[in-house]
Design an enzyme around this catalytic site. Structure first.
Site, PDB file in Angstrom:
ATOM      1  N   GLU A 219       0.846  -1.203   0.000  1.00  0.00           N
ATOM      2  CA  GLU A 219       0.000   0.000   0.000  1.00  0.00           C
ATOM      3  C   GLU A 219       0.876   1.246   0.000  1.00  0.00           C
ATOM      4  OE1 GLU A 219      -3.046   0.253   2.987  1.00  0.00           O
ATOM      5  OE2 GLU A 219      -3.375   2.370   2.593  1.00  0.00           O
ATOM      6  N   LYS A 351      -8.168 -15.208  15.912  1.00  0.00           N
ATOM      7  CA  LYS A 351      -8.425 -14.758  14.537  1.00  0.00           C
ATOM      8  C   LYS A 351      -9.890 -14.457  14.262  1.00  0.00           C
ATOM      9  CE  LYS A 351      -4.397 -17.436  13.223  1.00  0.00           C
ATOM     10  NZ  LYS A 351      -3.828 -18.585  12.554  1.00  0.00           N
ATOM     11  N   ASP A 427       1.993 -14.287  12.526  1.00  0.00           N
ATOM     12  CA  ASP A 427       0.861 -14.853  11.793  1.00  0.00           C
ATOM     13  C   ASP A 427      -0.046 -13.694  11.369  1.00  0.00           C
ATOM     14  OD1 ASP A 427      -1.457 -16.063  10.926  1.00  0.00           O
ATOM     15  OD2 ASP A 427      -1.415 -17.633  12.460  1.00  0.00           O
ATOM     16  N   HIS A 525      -2.205  10.195  -1.545  1.00  0.00           N
ATOM     17  CA  HIS A 525      -2.423   8.887  -2.179  1.00  0.00           C
ATOM     18  C   HIS A 525      -2.242   8.985  -3.685  1.00  0.00           C
ATOM     19  CE1 HIS A 525      -3.641   5.573   0.523  1.00  0.00           C
ATOM     20  NE2 HIS A 525      -3.694   6.579   1.385  1.00  0.00           N
TER      21      HIS A 525
END
Ligand code: ADP
Length: 540
Positions: A219, A351, A427, A525
């Site tokens: 990104e 998660k 993770d 951006h």
């Protein structure tokens, strides 16, 4: 079809079956025995038929004669094929016990698959093996153990994939990965790896030390934004962090005959008088996993038992799971009517966005704060203290409340958490709870300066285990000075990493909020994230 070709076919089939592990040694012994018996019997019968003058052999053969000749041929071809089949004496040893070396199940699996045990013996050239994989005769996931060479296994799997799909994966890098290191630990059936660029933000001045923060991301703007936040923090004297709690959790679910009985078990495991005993049972399986607490929830006659423990420098999922198994075994003596439904009953919670993690915490709970000088807000962040405070209330607090957020009272904590997780071998799926964060902004010092804090109850990180062992991830950990286990003070590296995550989130929050307050977001951006070069190449 001549006998050698048939023999070759049978040999190939047997080789494929043997390589696939689907023809165990005892079965092979039986088929060999049957072939021998068939050869002897059919030979005797043929001799008898040939010597029987009353019934001379004539073509076309009669039913019995035909069957005898067929048996003879089949057994000869089968036995001939044995000469082309690699010996099964090198069959891999039975997998090592999970307990071997006192390591984690992951490690035990790795040990079981280690090259020492890899002499099952798929013979033949690359083309033959690829053909067996393509035909399905040799399961792709057996390549490593059958070849004894992880790199070759990955290369042949890649070629098989190309042949099966008709699509090349040339853009997916192959060289540069230690395929042995990921075996049994990080990834099954590898064919290459994905490149994610790593940028460095900082230095982040945190608790009096400087850190150059590696961030793996695609990104645009993200690293630049965190970098700007770091500059504002450093120019204001740095950030300070506090580790509030260090407790990985696992919550099995057990079923009892009645809700009353489930409540009895709840009382038993939560009783302070029983803690020492349960802790000593829990702690048996690891030098580092130390039981900290047990908290239960009921749903009818199902009991969810949330165990929490410290886990040294490991993220701790394996450690806590092994300790939980010990305790469940122990509890079964006093509660024989307890039925284990699942080692994880989702009350852990791993998660998934949950209130229990948000309220109780999971992994490392950290709060990090800084006071940004008014002048720095103006010069580096190009906005004002008042604008930032107002924006935080309306966006991060009220806006998230309107959205019904669960721990999402922040601007983009997950951006920073995930980039750091990928860079340092964590993770990435645990960013779900690790990104839970409430960002607070206040005007202080008569409204001149800005106090900013991030409170993150569930940062799940480790510096040993999982992907931290891989060269590039270990290198990023090394950059932060937290690579591997901390020998002097076990757990110190993982705790430090958690505070660096929080400090980096603080920098990211500061910078994005400032960009929004100043109306710079779209402009930056367009500059970093949507360049004309990107658009042109994407279109081509
Ligand atoms: P996790 O529990 O995070 O899944 P693993 O069980 O894969 O992690 O890895 C932890 C392993 O590393 C354990 O076998 C443990 O005994 C070993 N170890 C060595 N030093 C440390 C340390 N300082 N902290 C935690 N674990 C350590």
């Amino acid at each position: 079809m001549d006998a050698r070709r048939v023999g070759g076919r049978i040999a190939a089939a047997r080789r494929a079956l043997a390589a696939g592990g689907s023809l165990p040694v005892p079965v092979l012994r039986i088929t060999n025995g049957l072939a021998m018996i068939s050869l002897v019997l059919s030979s005797c019968d043929l001799l008898r038929l040939c010597s029987d003058r009353s019934r001379p052999l004539r073509f076309p053969l009669g039913g019995r004669e035909f069957a005898t000749v067929l048996c003879q041929l089949a057994s000869v071809v089968y036995l001939l094929s044995l000469f082309g089949v690699p010996s099964r004496s090198g069959h891999p040893k039975a997998p090592a016990s999970d307990d071997e070396g006192g390591g984690s199940p992951r490690r035990a699996r790795a040990a079981a698959d280690a090259p020492a045990a890899m002499h099952a013996g798929v013979e033949g050239g690359d083309e033959e093996i690829v053909a067996a994989v393509v035909s399905g005769a040799l399961p792709s996931h057996h390549l490593e153990s059958r070849l004894g060479d992880c790199r070759r296994a990955a290369r042949l799997r890649r070629e098989a994939l190309r042949q099966v799909t008709g699509r090349g994966v040339e853009g997916l890098p192959f060289d540069g990965m230690d395929y042995q290191a990921i075996l049994g630990q990080c990834c099954e059936m590898p064919v290459g790896y994905v490149q994610v660029p790593v940028g460095v933000a900082g230095p982040l001045l945190l608790d009096g030390r400087q850190y150059h923060v590696p961030m793996a991301t695609t990104e645009g703007c993200l690293v630049a934004s965190v970098n700007r936040g770091c500059r504002a923090i450093a120019a204001s004297g740095g950030a300070v962090s506090v580790l509030l709690r260090d407790a990985m959790s696992r919550a099995p679910v057990v079923k009892l005959p009645s809700a009353k009985r489930a409540a009895e078990l709840k009382s038993f495991v939560e009783a302070a008088a029983n803690f020492e005993t349960l802790a000593s049972v829990f702690n048996r399986s690891s030098r580092f996993g130390r039981l900290q607490g047990i908290r239960c929830a009921l749903a009818g006659r199902n009991l969810y038992i949330r165990f929490t423990c410290s886990s040294g420098d490991a993220m701790g999922m394996n450690m806590v799971s092994k300790g939980v198994e010990n305790v469940l075994g122990y509890l079964q003596n006093d509660f024989p009517d307890m039925d284990l439904i699942s080692l994880s009953g989702n009350y852990c919670s791993d998660k998934k966005p949950t209130a229990v993690n948000w309220i109780e915490g999971r992994g490392k709970s950290v709060v990090c704060e800084a006071t940004i000088k008014g002048g720095v807000v103006q010069s580096v962040l190009k906005t004002t203290v008042q604008k930032l405070v107002e924006l935080n209330i309306i966006k991060n607090l009220a806006g998230s409340a309107v959205a019904g957020a669960l721990g999402g009272f922040n601007a983009h904590a997950s951006n920073i958490v995930t980039a750091l997780f990928i860079a340092t071998g964590q993770d990435p799926a645990q960013n779900v709870e690790s990104s839970q964060c409430i960002t607070m902004l206040e005007a202080v010092n008569d409204g001149d300066d800005l106090h900013i804090s991030v409170t993150m109850p569930s940062i799940e990180v480790g510096t040993i285990g999982g992907g931290t062992c891989l060269a590039s991830q270990a290198s990023c950990l090394n950059l932060l000075g937290v690579r591997g286990p901390n020998r002097d003070s076990p757990g110190a590296n993982a705790k430090l990493l958690a505070t660096i995550v929080a400090g980096s989130v603080l920098a990211g929050e500061l910078s994005l909020l400032a960009a929004l307050a100043a109306g710079q977001l779209v402009r930056s951006h367009m500059k970093y994230n949507r360049s004309s070069k990107d658009v042109a190449s994407a279109a081509s």
